[in-house]
Design a protein around this motif. Structure first.
Motif, PDB file in Angstrom:
ATOM      1  N   ILE A  33       0.863  -1.185   0.000  1.00  0.00           N
ATOM      2  CA  ILE A  33       0.000   0.000   0.000  1.00  0.00           C
ATOM      3  C   ILE A  33       0.895   1.229   0.000  1.00  0.00           C
ATOM      4  O   ILE A  33       1.846   1.315   0.775  1.00  0.00           O
ATOM      5  N   ASP A  34       0.588   2.181  -0.866  1.00  0.00           N
ATOM      6  CA  ASP A  34       1.250   3.483  -0.916  1.00  0.00           C
ATOM      7  C   ASP A  34       0.166   4.474  -1.279  1.00  0.00           C
ATOM      8  O   ASP A  34      -0.168   4.639  -2.450  1.00  0.00           O
ATOM      9  N   GLU A  35      -0.424   5.102  -0.256  1.00  0.00           N
ATOM     10  CA  GLU A  35      -1.557   5.987  -0.535  1.00  0.00           C
ATOM     11  C   GLU A  35      -1.679   7.109   0.483  1.00  0.00           C
ATOM     12  O   GLU A  35      -1.238   6.989   1.622  1.00  0.00           O
ATOM     13  N   HIS A  36      -2.290   8.181   0.031  1.00  0.00           N
ATOM     14  CA  HIS A  36      -2.683   9.266   0.920  1.00  0.00           C
ATOM     15  C   HIS A  36      -4.134   9.036   1.273  1.00  0.00           C
ATOM     16  O   HIS A  36      -4.972   8.875   0.388  1.00  0.00           O
ATOM     17  N   THR A  37      -4.442   9.015   2.553  1.00  0.00           N
ATOM     18  CA  THR A  37      -5.786   8.677   3.006  1.00  0.00           C
ATOM     19  C   THR A  37      -6.624   9.919   3.279  1.00  0.00           C
ATOM     20  O   THR A  37      -6.089  11.012   3.457  1.00  0.00           O
ATOM     21  N   ASP A  38      -7.925   9.720   3.345  1.00  0.00           N
ATOM     22  CA  ASP A  38      -8.834  10.796   3.748  1.00  0.00           C
ATOM     23  C   ASP A  38      -8.689  11.107   5.234  1.00  0.00           C
ATOM     24  O   ASP A  38      -9.165  12.127   5.706  1.00  0.00           O
ATOM     25  N   HIS A  42      -0.346   9.990   4.800  1.00  0.00           N
ATOM     26  CA  HIS A  42       0.131   9.157   3.689  1.00  0.00           C
ATOM     27  C   HIS A  42       0.844   7.990   4.339  1.00  0.00           C
ATOM     28  O   HIS A  42       1.634   8.174   5.259  1.00  0.00           O
ATOM     29  N   HIS A  43       0.563   6.783   3.859  1.00  0.00           N
ATOM     30  CA  HIS A  43       1.239   5.635   4.457  1.00  0.00           C
ATOM     31  C   HIS A  43       1.759   4.662   3.405  1.00  0.00           C
ATOM     32  O   HIS A  43       1.239   4.568   2.309  1.00  0.00           O
ATOM     33  N   LEU A  44       2.833   3.992   3.816  1.00  0.00           N
ATOM     34  CA  LEU A  44       3.400   2.877   3.079  1.00  0.00           C
ATOM     35  C   LEU A  44       3.258   1.670   3.998  1.00  0.00           C
ATOM     36  O   LEU A  44       3.581   1.749   5.174  1.00  0.00           O
ATOM     37  N   HIS A  57       3.820   6.032   8.530  1.00  0.00           N
ATOM     38  CA  HIS A  57       2.842   7.085   8.255  1.00  0.00           C
ATOM     39  C   HIS A  57       3.518   8.448   8.321  1.00  0.00           C
ATOM     40  O   HIS A  57       4.294   8.703   9.239  1.00  0.00           O
TER      41      HIS A  57
END
Length: 131
Positions: A33-38, A42-44, A57
């Motif tokens: 997972i490599d995403e910016h969340t609502d 942003h986490h890997l 995070h």
């Protein structure tokens, strides 16, 4: 009721541009997972073969200008389990190859550990039970 197994650990980092490559090199893999969340970070996240997830995070809110300390209430360190002392010896070689400073293997009655820190000073350890 049985207590559930540990599912994941998430560590806050100051800068994913610094910590992301460092953890990629250490883990020798890309995150699943490599995403910016609502939720404002942003986490890997990496998935290990045993089902455990490990994430880093970076929150949208800037972290305080201080390094990690295991002497504050909260996280002391993250320990990764190794099968035996021989595996710890292989990790000494790997950390040396990566230029990561470490404690060397420390043997205690309860097991053997190899301690080191990430770019923010978060305490990490490879650990093997005795025997």
């Amino acid at each position: 009721m049985p207590f559930p197994a540990l599912n994941h650990v998430a560590v806050t980092v100051r800068d994913l541009e610094v910590s992301g490559p460092w953890y990629r090199a250490l883990l020798e893999s890309e995150p699943v997972i490599d995403e910016h969340t609502d939720a404002g970070f942003h986490h890997l996240v990496w998935a290990f073969d045993n089902g455990t997830l490990f994430g880093i995070h970076q929150h949208d809110q800037a972290a305080p200008d201080e390094r990690f300390s295991e002497f504050r209430v909260g996280l002391d360190h993250v320990g990764f389990g190794c099968a035996d002392r021989a595996e710890l010896e292989r990790w000494v070689t790997r950390l040396d190859e990566l230029g990561v400073q470490h404690s060397g293997i420390v043997d205690e009655s309860y097991g053997s550990g190899l301690s080191f820190r990430d770019p923010d000073g978060v305490a990490l350890e490879f650990f093997a039970l005795p025997g």
